[in-house]
Design a protein around this motif. Structure first.
Motif, short mmCIF file in Angstrom:
data_model
loop_
_atom_site.label_atom_id
_atom_site.label_comp_id
_atom_site.label_asym_id
_atom_site.label_seq_id
_atom_site.Cartn_x
_atom_site.Cartn_y
_atom_site.Cartn_z
N ILE A 139 36.33 43.75 28.70
CA ILE A 139 36.64 43.79 30.10
C ILE A 139 36.92 45.17 30.61
CG2 ILE A 139 38.12 42.73 31.73
CD1 ILE A 139 37.97 40.36 30.33
N SER A 182 34.08 47.35 30.88
CA SER A 182 33.09 47.17 31.84
C SER A 182 33.49 47.75 33.23
CB SER A 182 32.77 45.49 31.97
OG SER A 182 34.11 45.05 32.38
N LEU A 183 34.97 47.84 33.23
CA LEU A 183 35.55 48.35 34.44
C LEU A 183 34.97 49.81 34.61
CD1 LEU A 183 37.27 47.44 36.61
CD2 LEU A 183 39.34 47.92 35.40
N VAL A 215 32.52 50.49 37.30
CA VAL A 215 32.82 50.09 38.72
C VAL A 215 32.88 51.37 39.63
CG1 VAL A 215 34.40 49.06 40.39
CG2 VAL A 215 33.76 47.81 37.95
N GLN A 238 31.05 46.28 43.50
CA GLN A 238 31.02 46.01 42.22
C GLN A 238 32.58 45.67 41.54
OE1 GLN A 238 29.96 50.11 40.76
NE2 GLN A 238 27.84 49.44 41.53
N TRP A 261 33.30 42.47 39.40
CA TRP A 261 34.03 42.39 38.03
C TRP A 261 35.22 41.43 37.97
CZ3 TRP A 261 39.13 43.53 37.11
CH2 TRP A 261 39.43 43.64 35.79
N THR A 262 35.85 41.39 39.23
CA THR A 262 36.97 40.19 39.35
C THR A 262 36.26 38.61 39.00
OG1 THR A 262 37.27 39.97 41.70
CG2 THR A 262 38.49 41.69 40.58
N GLU A 282 33.42 39.36 34.96
CA GLU A 282 34.13 39.71 33.60
C GLU A 282 35.76 39.36 33.43
OE1 GLU A 282 30.57 42.56 34.11
OE2 GLU A 282 32.09 41.79 35.38
#
Length: 260
Positions: free
Chosen positions: A23, A26-27, A30, A35, A39-40, A43
């Protein structure tokens, strides 16, 4: 409950730890508000499920935050307006406690409601928030802060939720500051007084001025109607107005809707 966590008290399972690493990684990709919200919704839900999210950046006061930028997904912006003071500062008992303690805060409405002011509890019940898990980050040499608020989290809140906020929020802080810094850069040529309104929010206000509905704007911009409504709600809060017509009028008075 004030969730002040010692890292020695809680540990993630191997599965949770693997999710956490994925996670956070993946941030790193952003770069836009859209985006960040995606993500919130995707992921982050794998490790910290929730139905409502609101986060932003602002200046910390003793028991409140003067909001500069805000992102919201599913969270009732009417609640944000309801706890906004006449001077524009936003404050709630949970936020005030965080301003003082600077540590994760957990709140269960059904369990702790009687311990909080009735006017605020009436607002919580009106919007069916049920529970709140909140945390933020403060810059070392200033009062600038990010603050993140999650609500309608499934099940009972536990120390693990506070520990996860301790782990996740520093990375969310960096990502949100990066996103908003880019917005600020694009806003430097905006009319005086409108710098805190994002380019997308101005664009949507222009379409509202021309008489378009949220559905029509969504089709024009190739985004969801929910995203349009979120942008509108953000603009209402930033402009300190109650409806779309007032938002357009104020934006016009700030020369925000003039063709460039």
């Amino acid at each position: 409950m004030s969730a002040i966590m010692d890292a020695t008290e809680t540990r993630l399972s191997k599965q949770q730890h693997s999710l956490y690493i994925a996670i956070v990684e993946s941030l790193l990709t952003v770069t836009t508000p859209e985006q960040f919200l995606q993500w919130t919704r995707r992921e982050l839900q794998n490790l910290f499920p929730h139905e409502m999210f609101v986060g932003g950046v602002g200046h910390i006061k003793i028991d409140s935050i003067k909001v500069q930028q805000i992102l919201c997904d599913g969270f009732p912006m009417d609640y944000v307006r309801a706890i906004q003071r006449p001077d524009g500062d936003v404050s709630s008992p949970i936020m005030a406690r965080w301003c003082k303690e600077q540590k994760p805060q957990l709140f269960e409405a059904a369990v702790e409601g009687a311990n909080y002011p009735e006017p605020w509890m009436a607002i919580v019940q009106k919007y069916d928030l049920r529970n709140i898990a909140a945390h933020g980050m403060r810059d070392l040499d200033s009062n600038v802060s990010t603050y993140f608020n999650f609500s309608r989290i499934p099940g009972k809140l536990t120390p693990t939720h506070a520990y996860l906020l301790t782990l996740l929020v520093p990375h969310m802080h960096v990502a949100l500051v990066k996103v908003l810094t880019q917005i600020r850069a694009s806003d430097r040529t905006a009319p005086q007084g409108s710098q805190h309104i994002s380019p997308r929010e101005r664009e949507i206000l222009k379409w509202i001025q021309s008489g378009k509905t949220s559905g029509e704007i969504a089709q024009i911009l190739n985004i969801t109607e929910k995203t349009v409504r979120n942008h509108v709600q953000h603009a209402l809060v930033k402009l300190r107005v109650k409806n779309r017509a007032q938002a357009v009028d104020k934006a016009k008075s700030l020369n925000m809707l003039e063709a460039k």
